[in-house]
Design an enzyme around this catalytic site. Structure first.
Site, PDB file in Angstrom:
ATOM      1  N   HIS A 104      86.195  91.207 112.487  1.00 44.42           N
ATOM      2  CA  HIS A 104      86.886  90.597 113.621  1.00 44.42           C
ATOM      3  C   HIS A 104      85.906  90.243 114.734  1.00 44.42           C
ATOM      4  CE1 HIS A 104      89.738  90.977 117.249  1.00 44.42           C
ATOM      5  NE2 HIS A 104      89.810  89.750 116.762  1.00 44.42           N
ATOM      6  N   HIS A 123      89.573  97.101 117.860  1.00 43.08           N
ATOM      7  CA  HIS A 123      90.982  96.692 117.884  1.00 43.08           C
ATOM      8  C   HIS A 123      91.732  97.274 116.691  1.00 43.08           C
ATOM      9  CE1 HIS A 123      88.350  93.587 119.688  1.00 43.08           C
ATOM     10  NE2 HIS A 123      89.137  93.799 120.705  1.00 43.08           N
TER      11      HIS A 123
END
Ligand code: FES
Length: 174
Positions: A104, A123
Site C-alpha cells: 500500500h 493502515h
C-alpha cells in the site's frame, strides 16, 4: 467541359490522392507503433539476479529470517512454515520468502506467528504467509510480493524472482 468544371474535377482528384496518402501514412505509423510497442514490451521484461538468501539450517520453524532481495534496498524474510504451502520450496515445500514492504504505502510489515500473517502498522493490511502472500484485509490493492525460491541439495536457498511489484519501484530491479 467548362473551365470551372475542370477545376472542380482536378480538385476532386487531388482530394482523393491526399486521402490515399494519409491512409498509407497512417498504416506506416501504425506498423511503426506496433514494432515500437513490441520492443518496449521486450525491454519491460525483468532479468532477476539469483541470490543466495540463506540455508535451511539457519531457519527455525515459524520464525522469520531477515534477508533482502533482489538488492540490499529491498528487505524481506525467509520463513519455514512446517507444511507444504503455495510457492513453498525445499524438500518439504514449506519454505517461503516475502518482501516486508507493504504494497500500500511501504510501511515495514511485522510477522504474527499465531495466525501466520504479515501485518502492517500503517493502515492495518494483513497478508497470509501460507497463501502466497494473499491480502486478507486492508487498504493494499495487491498481494505481498513473494520470492521465487530454489533450494539445492546442500540446503542453500536462492531467490530467483519476485511475483509482484515491490513497493516504491517501477521495476523490481533497479
Ligand atoms: Fe500498509 Fe497502508 S502502508 S496498509
Amino acid at each position: 467541359m467548362t473551365k470551372c468544371n475542370r477545376l472542380i474535377d482536378a480538385g476532386r482528384r487531388q482530394f482523393l490522392r491526399g486521402g490515399m496518402m494519409a491512409t498509407a501514412g497512417a498504416a506506416v505509423t501504425t506498423l511503426a507503433g506496433t514494432q515500437e510497442a513490441k520492443a518496449q514490451a521486450a525491454l519491460a521484461r525483468v532479468d532477476y539476479p539469483a541470490s543466495r538468501l540463506g540455508n535451511i539450517g539457519e531457519l527455525t520453524e515459524n520464525e522469520p529470517l531477515d534477508v533482502s532481495y533482489p538488492d540490499d534496498d529491498s528487505p524481506g524474510v525467509l520463513l519455514k512454515l512446517g507444511h507444504a504451502v503455495e510457492g513453498g520450496a525445499g524438500p518439504d515445500g514449506d519454505i517461503v520468502g516475502f518482501s516486508v514492504l507493504c504494497p500500500h504505502k511501504g510501511w515495514y510489515l511485522g510477522y504474527n506467528a499465531d495466525d501466520r500473517t504479515f501485518n502492517c502498522p500503517g493502515h492495518y493490511s494483513r497478508f497470509d504467509a501460507e497463501a502466497g502472500g494473499q491480502q486478507v484485509w486492508g487498504h493494499a490493492t495487491s498481494n505481498l510480493p513473494q520470492f521465487n525460491l530454489r533450494v539445492d541439495d546442500d540446503g542453500e536457498i536462492y531467490a530467483e524472482g519476485v511475483d509482484e511489484l515491490i513497493f516504491g519501484r517501477l521495476s523490481n530491479t533497479l
